[in-house]
Motif scaffolding. Sequence first.
Motif, PDB file in Angstrom:
ATOM      1  N   ALA A  86     -58.372  69.177  -5.649  1.00  0.00           N
ATOM      2  CA  ALA A  86     -59.813  69.358  -5.878  1.00  0.00           C
ATOM      3  C   ALA A  86     -60.082  70.749  -6.456  1.00  0.00           C
ATOM      4  O   ALA A  86     -60.842  70.900  -7.416  1.00  0.00           O
ATOM      5  N   ARG A  87     -59.445  71.761  -5.879  1.00  0.00           N
ATOM      6  CA  ARG A  87     -59.682  73.126  -6.368  1.00  0.00           C
ATOM      7  C   ARG A  87     -59.275  73.266  -7.838  1.00  0.00           C
ATOM      8  O   ARG A  87     -59.990  73.863  -8.637  1.00  0.00           O
ATOM      9  N   ALA A  88     -58.109  72.681  -8.178  1.00  0.00           N
ATOM     10  CA  ALA A  88     -57.641  72.774  -9.572  1.00  0.00           C
ATOM     11  C   ALA A  88     -58.648  72.120 -10.523  1.00  0.00           C
ATOM     12  O   ALA A  88     -58.949  72.660 -11.599  1.00  0.00           O
ATOM     13  N   LEU A  89     -59.210  70.978 -10.130  1.00  0.00           N
ATOM     14  CA  LEU A  89     -60.176  70.267 -10.980  1.00  0.00           C
ATOM     15  C   LEU A  89     -61.466  71.083 -11.147  1.00  0.00           C
ATOM     16  O   LEU A  89     -62.022  71.166 -12.246  1.00  0.00           O
ATOM     17  N   ILE A  90     -61.937  71.679 -10.043  1.00  0.00           N
ATOM     18  CA  ILE A  90     -63.192  72.441 -10.108  1.00  0.00           C
ATOM     19  C   ILE A  90     -62.981  73.735 -10.908  1.00  0.00           C
ATOM     20  O   ILE A  90     -63.820  74.121 -11.726  1.00  0.00           O
ATOM     21  N   GLU A  91     -61.822  74.379 -10.704  1.00  0.00           N
ATOM     22  CA  GLU A  91     -61.537  75.604 -11.455  1.00  0.00           C
ATOM     23  C   GLU A  91     -61.445  75.319 -12.947  1.00  0.00           C
ATOM     24  O   GLU A  91     -61.897  76.117 -13.776  1.00  0.00           O
ATOM     25  N   ALA A  92     -60.885  74.144 -13.285  1.00  0.00           N
ATOM     26  CA  ALA A  92     -60.772  73.779 -14.706  1.00  0.00           C
ATOM     27  C   ALA A  92     -62.164  73.637 -15.316  1.00  0.00           C
ATOM     28  O   ALA A  92     -62.403  74.056 -16.456  1.00  0.00           O
ATOM     29  N   ALA A  93     -63.108  73.064 -14.566  1.00  0.00           N
ATOM     30  CA  ALA A  93     -64.476  72.893 -15.076  1.00  0.00           C
ATOM     31  C   ALA A  93     -65.201  74.241 -15.131  1.00  0.00           C
ATOM     32  O   ALA A  93     -65.926  74.526 -16.082  1.00  0.00           O
ATOM     33  N   ALA A  94     -65.002  75.055 -14.094  1.00  0.00           N
ATOM     34  CA  ALA A  94     -65.764  76.308 -13.967  1.00  0.00           C
ATOM     35  C   ALA A  94     -65.209  77.419 -14.854  1.00  0.00           C
ATOM     36  O   ALA A  94     -65.937  78.320 -15.264  1.00  0.00           O
ATOM     37  N   GLY A  95     -63.912  77.358 -15.130  1.00  0.00           N
ATOM     38  CA  GLY A  95     -63.282  78.464 -15.848  1.00  0.00           C
ATOM     39  C   GLY A  95     -63.290  79.727 -15.013  1.00  0.00           C
ATOM     40  O   GLY A  95     -63.304  80.837 -15.529  1.00  0.00           O
ATOM     41  N   ALA A  96     -63.333  79.552 -13.693  1.00  0.00           N
ATOM     42  CA  ALA A  96     -63.372  80.697 -12.769  1.00  0.00           C
ATOM     43  C   ALA A  96     -62.669  80.288 -11.481  1.00  0.00           C
ATOM     44  O   ALA A  96     -62.600  79.091 -11.159  1.00  0.00           O
ATOM     45  N   PRO A  97     -62.135  81.271 -10.736  1.00  0.00           N
ATOM     46  CA  PRO A  97     -61.463  80.918  -9.478  1.00  0.00           C
ATOM     47  C   PRO A  97     -62.434  80.370  -8.427  1.00  0.00           C
ATOM     48  O   PRO A  97     -63.593  80.787  -8.377  1.00  0.00           O
ATOM     49  N   VAL A  98     -61.951  79.426  -7.626  1.00  0.00           N
ATOM     50  CA  VAL A  98     -62.751  78.826  -6.550  1.00  0.00           C
ATOM     51  C   VAL A  98     -62.166  79.300  -5.228  1.00  0.00           C
ATOM     52  O   VAL A  98     -61.015  79.026  -4.916  1.00  0.00           O
ATOM     53  N   THR A  99     -62.950  80.037  -4.452  1.00  0.00           N
ATOM     54  CA  THR A  99     -62.406  80.660  -3.239  1.00  0.00           C
ATOM     55  C   THR A  99     -63.109  80.228  -1.956  1.00  0.00           C
ATOM     56  O   THR A  99     -62.728  80.640  -0.871  1.00  0.00           O
ATOM     57  N   GLY A 100     -64.168  79.418  -2.076  1.00  0.00           N
ATOM     58  CA  GLY A 100     -64.934  79.014  -0.897  1.00  0.00           C
ATOM     59  C   GLY A 100     -64.847  77.516  -0.642  1.00  0.00           C
ATOM     60  O   GLY A 100     -64.603  76.735  -1.563  1.00  0.00           O
ATOM     61  N   TYR A 101     -65.074  77.121   0.598  1.00  0.00           N
ATOM     62  CA  TYR A 101     -64.964  75.711   0.974  1.00  0.00           C
ATOM     63  C   TYR A 101     -66.097  75.321   1.921  1.00  0.00           C
ATOM     64  O   TYR A 101     -66.534  76.141   2.748  1.00  0.00           O
TER      65      TYR A 101
END
Length: 286
Positions: free
Chosen positions: A104-119
């Motif tokens: 999930a994180r990899a998919l969201i980071e790909a869309a955002a173009g930014a690191p995802v650090t929160g859950y």
Amino acid sequence: MSKPMKHAWLTVDLEEWYHLDYLKGYPCRETGVRVVPLIYDFLDMLDEQGVKVTFFCVAEIAQENAGLIRELIRRGHAVGCHGLDHELLTEKSLEQFIAETAEARALIEAAAGAPVTGYRASCFTMERDKLDAIRELGFTYDSSKIRFAQHPLYRNLDLAGFDRPADLVYTDGDFCEYEIPTLELFGYSIPISGGGYLRLFPFWLLRILLGLYARKHENFTIYVHPFELTAAKLPLPEGLGRATKLRCLVGRRGNLKKLRKVIRWLTKRGARFSTLEADRRERGLA
Ligand SMILES: [Zn+2]
């Protein structure tokens, strides 16, 4: 007059109306009706109020709405992870959860173009072993703890070993847990921070409840969903009970206006809005 408030964190669980737990099992997705693309009025209201928000995004929503996710980042909001599929964490094994969260994180980071650090866990169903697992995966904050005794879905997350440096904030090393508060009144937990009650209560009543809350608290977290930020018609399935229908529909019209009033009330009381990511940084934990 109670003392001024310090921080307010507005959070959005970025999911579709059919992700609601009580609509699971119905063919809602097939109707083609989507509410996530309709949140631009909300985004404009945030800009007008100067409020930055933390969006916890379900991975498939990021895939379907990559343009919107980039727009959130462009407007200065933070994007975190709200799971691969919005199923309850309590129904997943630890191994399954770890694999799915990484995906999930990899998919969201790909869309955002930014690191995802929160859950944030779907329906706040975080458990301690899964909290430890997201830390292992490199997440730096979570916001899944809610005190809500009467509701069977919401557990009280075990934070043994954590410090509590501020109201609603728990830390262990450089990891932060942000609690979603309820108002404790007459032995009940009233969920004034989001969901159906925020839509149901008129603003005059919310103002009274928030005033009572502010007597004992200096920080506040709000959580909302895209379907609560638009009055667009939802094609609810046949055979849905009256109570469930009411839960889905009550107070949607006018909710955006009410939210703006809540933001203004909190700001007037001294609360400063920021993303959870920015808050963690300000606490010197980044
Ligand atoms: Zn959710």
